[in-house]
Design a protein around this motif. Sequence first.
Motif, PDB file in Angstrom:
ATOM      1  N   GLY A  17       1.554   2.613  13.550  1.00  0.00           N
ATOM      2  CA  GLY A  17       0.792   3.631  14.432  1.00  0.00           C
ATOM      3  C   GLY A  17       1.870   4.445  14.907  1.00  0.00           C
ATOM      4  N   ALA A  18       1.566   5.126  16.061  1.00  0.00           N
ATOM      5  CA  ALA A  18       2.251   6.196  16.762  1.00  0.00           C
ATOM      6  C   ALA A  18       2.873   5.523  18.034  1.00  0.00           C
ATOM      7  CB  ALA A  18       1.479   7.494  17.139  1.00  0.00           C
ATOM      8  N   ILE A  19       4.172   5.572  18.170  1.00  0.00           N
ATOM      9  CA  ILE A  19       5.122   5.115  19.330  1.00  0.00           C
ATOM     10  C   ILE A  19       4.847   5.997  20.459  1.00  0.00           C
ATOM     11  CG2 ILE A  19       6.722   4.154  20.465  1.00  0.00           C
ATOM     12  CD1 ILE A  19       7.736   3.000  17.484  1.00  0.00           C
ATOM     13  N   THR A  20       4.269   5.553  21.558  1.00  0.00           N
ATOM     14  CA  THR A  20       4.328   6.883  22.525  1.00  0.00           C
ATOM     15  C   THR A  20       4.924   6.521  23.729  1.00  0.00           C
ATOM     16  OG1 THR A  20       2.244   5.343  23.717  1.00  0.00           O
ATOM     17  CG2 THR A  20       1.598   7.014  22.102  1.00  0.00           C
ATOM     18  N   GLY A  21       5.937   5.366  23.770  1.00  0.00           N
ATOM     19  CA  GLY A  21       6.643   5.159  24.589  1.00  0.00           C
ATOM     20  C   GLY A  21       7.478   3.798  24.655  1.00  0.00           C
ATOM     21  N   ALA A  22       8.353   3.415  25.117  1.00  0.00           N
ATOM     22  CA  ALA A  22       9.076   2.402  24.984  1.00  0.00           C
ATOM     23  C   ALA A  22      10.550   2.229  26.084  1.00  0.00           C
ATOM     24  CB  ALA A  22       9.638   1.836  23.545  1.00  0.00           C
ATOM     25  N   ASP A  23      10.786   1.142  26.354  1.00  0.00           N
ATOM     26  CA  ASP A  23      11.884   0.701  27.142  1.00  0.00           C
ATOM     27  C   ASP A  23      12.412  -0.824  26.908  1.00  0.00           C
ATOM     28  OD1 ASP A  23      10.259  -1.101  28.759  1.00  0.00           O
ATOM     29  OD2 ASP A  23      10.345   0.597  30.274  1.00  0.00           O
ATOM     30  N   VAL A  38       0.865  -1.045  -0.024  1.00  0.00           N
ATOM     31  CA  VAL A  38       0.201   0.091  -0.149  1.00  0.00           C
ATOM     32  C   VAL A  38       0.935   1.358  -0.049  1.00  0.00           C
ATOM     33  CG1 VAL A  38      -1.758   1.137   1.119  1.00  0.00           C
ATOM     34  CG2 VAL A  38      -1.776  -1.402   1.307  1.00  0.00           C
ATOM     35  N   LYS A  39       0.602   2.276  -0.991  1.00  0.00           N
ATOM     36  CA  LYS A  39       1.519   3.334  -0.991  1.00  0.00           C
ATOM     37  C   LYS A  39       0.987   4.404   0.117  1.00  0.00           C
ATOM     38  CE  LYS A  39       3.814   2.516  -4.666  1.00  0.00           C
ATOM     39  NZ  LYS A  39       5.283   2.286  -4.606  1.00  0.00           N
ATOM     40  N   GLY A  40       1.883   5.124   0.601  1.00  0.00           N
ATOM     41  CA  GLY A  40       1.596   6.236   1.352  1.00  0.00           C
ATOM     42  C   GLY A  40       1.123   5.504   2.856  1.00  0.00           C
ATOM     43  N   ALA A  41       1.730   4.548   3.186  1.00  0.00           N
ATOM     44  CA  ALA A  41       1.949   3.835   4.361  1.00  0.00           C
ATOM     45  C   ALA A  41       2.292   4.689   5.490  1.00  0.00           C
ATOM     46  CB  ALA A  41       2.909   2.555   4.428  1.00  0.00           C
ATOM     47  N   SER A  42       1.632   4.503   6.617  1.00  0.00           N
ATOM     48  CA  SER A  42       2.099   5.399   7.849  1.00  0.00           C
ATOM     49  C   SER A  42       3.255   4.603   8.804  1.00  0.00           C
ATOM     50  CB  SER A  42       0.801   5.354   8.879  1.00  0.00           C
ATOM     51  OG  SER A  42      -0.258   5.838   8.393  1.00  0.00           O
ATOM     52  N   PHE A  43       3.949   5.593   9.388  1.00  0.00           N
ATOM     53  CA  PHE A  43       5.171   5.099  10.096  1.00  0.00           C
ATOM     54  C   PHE A  43       5.177   5.479  11.282  1.00  0.00           C
ATOM     55  CE2 PHE A  43       6.588   4.398   5.635  1.00  0.00           C
ATOM     56  CZ  PHE A  43       7.277   2.985   5.672  1.00  0.00           C
ATOM     57  N   PRO A  44       5.726   5.258  12.209  1.00  0.00           N
ATOM     58  CA  PRO A  44       6.673   3.852  12.266  1.00  0.00           C
ATOM     59  C   PRO A  44       5.735   2.404  12.057  1.00  0.00           C
ATOM     60  CG  PRO A  44       6.499   4.713  14.463  1.00  0.00           C
ATOM     61  CD  PRO A  44       5.886   5.721  13.531  1.00  0.00           C
ATOM     62  N   GLN A  45       6.487   1.528  11.636  1.00  0.00           N
ATOM     63  CA  GLN A  45       5.640   0.342  11.396  1.00  0.00           C
ATOM     64  C   GLN A  45       6.606  -0.688  12.312  1.00  0.00           C
ATOM     65  OE1 GLN A  45       5.887  -0.723   7.311  1.00  0.00           O
ATOM     66  NE2 GLN A  45       3.886   0.689   6.987  1.00  0.00           N
ATOM     67  N   VAL A  46       5.756  -1.537  13.451  1.00  0.00           N
ATOM     68  CA  VAL A  46       6.291  -2.245  14.130  1.00  0.00           C
ATOM     69  C   VAL A  46       6.215  -3.849  13.662  1.00  0.00           C
ATOM     70  CG1 VAL A  46       6.316  -3.344  16.654  1.00  0.00           C
ATOM     71  CG2 VAL A  46       5.994  -0.961  16.009  1.00  0.00           C
ATOM     72  N   THR A  47       7.306  -4.432  13.386  1.00  0.00           N
ATOM     73  CA  THR A  47       7.229  -5.914  12.915  1.00  0.00           C
ATOM     74  C   THR A  47       7.270  -6.717  14.152  1.00  0.00           C
ATOM     75  OG1 THR A  47       8.210  -5.159  10.950  1.00  0.00           O
ATOM     76  CG2 THR A  47       8.287  -7.662  11.643  1.00  0.00           C
ATOM     77  N   SER A  82      11.508  -3.384  27.921  1.00  0.00           N
ATOM     78  CA  SER A  82      10.527  -4.366  28.365  1.00  0.00           C
ATOM     79  C   SER A  82       9.266  -4.432  27.354  1.00  0.00           C
ATOM     80  CB  SER A  82      10.242  -4.337  29.785  1.00  0.00           C
ATOM     81  OG  SER A  82       9.247  -3.377  30.167  1.00  0.00           O
ATOM     82  N   GLY A  83       9.058  -3.226  26.956  1.00  0.00           N
ATOM     83  CA  GLY A  83       7.614  -2.957  26.426  1.00  0.00           C
ATOM     84  C   GLY A  83       7.672  -1.828  25.461  1.00  0.00           C
ATOM     85  N   ILE A  84       6.642  -1.907  24.385  1.00  0.00           N
ATOM     86  CA  ILE A  84       6.375  -0.701  23.460  1.00  0.00           C
ATOM     87  C   ILE A  84       5.079  -0.604  23.773  1.00  0.00           C
ATOM     88  CG2 ILE A  84       6.566   0.054  21.175  1.00  0.00           C
ATOM     89  CD1 ILE A  84       8.777  -2.062  20.934  1.00  0.00           C
ATOM     90  N   SER A  85       4.639   0.663  23.879  1.00  0.00           N
ATOM     91  CA  SER A  85       3.273   1.327  23.817  1.00  0.00           C
ATOM     92  C   SER A  85       3.335   2.006  22.213  1.00  0.00           C
ATOM     93  CB  SER A  85       3.230   2.340  24.874  1.00  0.00           C
ATOM     94  OG  SER A  85       1.882   3.234  24.793  1.00  0.00           O
ATOM     95  N   LEU A  86       2.289   1.345  21.522  1.00  0.00           N
ATOM     96  CA  LEU A  86       1.692   1.780  20.061  1.00  0.00           C
ATOM     97  C   LEU A  86       0.300   2.032  20.105  1.00  0.00           C
ATOM     98  CD1 LEU A  86       3.013   1.728  17.162  1.00  0.00           C
ATOM     99  CD2 LEU A  86       2.057  -0.429  17.221  1.00  0.00           C
ATOM    100  N   ARG A  87      -0.076   3.328  19.660  1.00  0.00           N
ATOM    101  CA  ARG A  87      -1.394   3.725  19.251  1.00  0.00           C
ATOM    102  C   ARG A  87      -1.385   3.477  17.863  1.00  0.00           C
ATOM    103  NH1 ARG A  87      -1.288   8.570  21.141  1.00  0.00           N
ATOM    104  NH2 ARG A  87      -0.886   9.566  19.175  1.00  0.00           N
ATOM    105  N   ALA A  88      -2.521   2.703  17.717  1.00  0.00           N
ATOM    106  CA  ALA A  88      -2.929   2.133  16.512  1.00  0.00           C
ATOM    107  C   ALA A  88      -4.363   1.846  16.334  1.00  0.00           C
ATOM    108  CB  ALA A  88      -2.199   1.110  15.809  1.00  0.00           C
ATOM    109  N   GLY A  89      -5.103   2.194  15.316  1.00  0.00           N
ATOM    110  CA  GLY A  89      -6.394   1.736  14.972  1.00  0.00           C
ATOM    111  C   GLY A  89      -7.482   1.984  16.199  1.00  0.00           C
ATOM    112  N   GLY A  90      -7.009   3.362  16.869  1.00  0.00           N
ATOM    113  CA  GLY A  90      -7.796   4.057  17.811  1.00  0.00           C
ATOM    114  C   GLY A  90      -7.696   3.445  19.243  1.00  0.00           C
TER     115      GLY A  90
END
Length: 167
Positions: free
Chosen positions: A35-41, A17-26, A43-51
């Motif tokens: 989605g939008a990464i709101t924080g990480a360390d 898909v063109k125009g993809a949003s970043f960052p992308q977490v695999t 142990s964990g990553i907080s990602l806001r995606a799909g509401g």
Amino acid sequence: PMNHAWFDQLRVTERGVKGASFPQVTLASGSVIAGAITGADQSGISLRAGGRVHLLSVPNVRGIAFDELTSAQAAARERGRAGVVLANGDFVDGELRSISPGRIAVSSVLFGNREYSAPGQAVALTLRSSGAVATTAWTVALRDGSKLRAKSVALRGESVIVEAALT
């Protein structure tokens, strides 16, 4: 078994898909969540995606792309070591310390503690080796660039129900 699906206004593209949003977490499952990464360390990553906000444990994350990668950058990312792929193509071995909006911090044996702008200086972060991806019946590509490796896909009214492990 044979799987069937009917989609309205489906668009098939060569590179996704063109125009993809970043960052992308695999994820370890092979799914990719944009989605939008709101924080990480470590142990964990907080990602806001799909509401929603998804809390992803680091052992379940393979890596993060902060921008679209060139083939050389993608190859550097697939080396199977933890570290950062820089915009100039260099790879810096290191472990994730933290992620904040626009910045990542890594600890490198060779270079010590370093911070990079992401996107900008850093285009991708690898947290663990790619390894084998489990075979799934479906890959569902979303408009934002997410790709869900799904165990099952079903239609319910006007909704598509996708069963995919995100943790």
